[in-house]
Design a protein around this motif. Sequence first.
Motif, short mmCIF file in Angstrom:
data_model
loop_
_atom_site.label_atom_id
_atom_site.label_comp_id
_atom_site.label_asym_id
_atom_site.label_seq_id
_atom_site.Cartn_x
_atom_site.Cartn_y
_atom_site.Cartn_z
N TYR A 139 0.83 -1.21 0.00
CA TYR A 139 0.00 0.00 0.00
C TYR A 139 0.87 1.26 0.00
O TYR A 139 0.57 2.23 -0.70
N ASP A 140 1.95 1.24 0.76
CA ASP A 140 2.85 2.40 0.81
C ASP A 140 3.51 2.64 -0.55
O ASP A 140 3.71 3.80 -0.95
N ARG A 141 3.85 1.57 -1.24
CA ARG A 141 4.44 1.73 -2.58
C ARG A 141 3.45 2.41 -3.53
O ARG A 141 3.82 3.26 -4.33
N ILE A 142 2.18 2.03 -3.42
CA ILE A 142 1.16 2.63 -4.28
C ILE A 142 1.00 4.11 -3.93
O ILE A 142 0.85 4.96 -4.82
N GLN A 143 1.05 4.43 -2.64
CA GLN A 143 0.93 5.82 -2.24
C GLN A 143 2.07 6.67 -2.81
O GLN A 143 1.87 7.82 -3.21
N LYS A 144 3.27 6.10 -2.86
CA LYS A 144 4.40 6.83 -3.46
C LYS A 144 4.18 7.05 -4.96
O LYS A 144 4.53 8.11 -5.49
N GLU A 148 4.04 11.00 -4.92
CA GLU A 148 5.36 11.51 -5.26
C GLU A 148 5.66 11.43 -6.77
O GLU A 148 6.10 12.41 -7.36
N GLN A 149 5.40 10.28 -7.36
CA GLN A 149 5.78 10.08 -8.75
C GLN A 149 4.70 10.49 -9.75
O GLN A 149 4.98 10.63 -10.93
N LYS A 150 3.46 10.65 -9.28
CA LYS A 150 2.34 10.98 -10.15
C LYS A 150 2.19 9.97 -11.29
O LYS A 150 1.73 10.31 -12.39
N ALA A 151 2.57 8.73 -11.01
CA ALA A 151 2.47 7.65 -12.01
C ALA A 151 1.08 7.04 -11.89
O ALA A 151 0.90 5.93 -11.38
N TYR A 152 0.09 7.76 -12.40
CA TYR A 152 -1.31 7.38 -12.16
C TYR A 152 -1.71 6.08 -12.84
O TYR A 152 -2.42 5.27 -12.26
N ASP A 153 -1.27 5.89 -14.08
CA ASP A 153 -1.65 4.66 -14.79
C ASP A 153 -1.09 3.43 -14.07
O ASP A 153 -1.78 2.42 -13.92
#
Length: 256
Positions: A139-144, A148-153
Amino acid sequence: MRKLLVAAVALAASAGALAQSSTPAYQNNQSEARRQAAGNQGNAELFYMIERLQREVRDLRGEVEQQQHQLDQLTRQSRERYIDLDQRLLELSEQRQQTRASSGNRSGDTAAPGSQERQTPQTVSKEYREPSEEERQAYDRIQKLIQEQKAYDQAIGELYDFVSEYPEGDLTVNAYYWLGEVYLVKPQLEQAKQAFTIVATRYQDHRKAPDALYKLGVVHDRMGEKEQAERYMKRVVDQYGASQAASLAKKYLGAS
């Protein structure tokens, strides 16, 4: 006479030696030319083979990329159908509850005074599964990816994987909510509406439910459906009056 004989013998010997020495040189040159020609032909064939292999590799790479693109499309479509089906089931459940409520109101004319007052939906509080350490790290990786990365896709794909791998947990509800948030940012409003609906309907007692209900109002507002937006904002105030989402909903209603 003797001198003449010696000279003739020497001349013959010289001619023989010249003949012996000149013939191999000619043959050696010819052999060297053949070897060079054979080497050039071999190099040309090797170069052609390398070129052909490179073309084949490029063609295979193109086919792999095309198939990967098709697979990604099918995966996205499958996920969207999954959440769309989830929302349809929730809507059907809501309709059945409304039908039962209407039937109850029609048959309750003899009820005690005050029993016809507006009632908020009754929810049964439940315990949500605590996340494991591995689940929390995922879950924390997804939050980053989102914050942070704005890697929405990429985040969308991993959120779908998360709710599939870790169903009915506390962070699962959060994942559905953030799925709606990411779709709202993109913006893909229909998908955002579906994700927020799951949180607001299936998990009404979860801490994310007020926010999801408020965001449903935001989605309908952005879709130009003002009446629907106001209806959801009023539901936030009625059902979760003490929440921060209710404060935001009041501001929306006051400005509209």
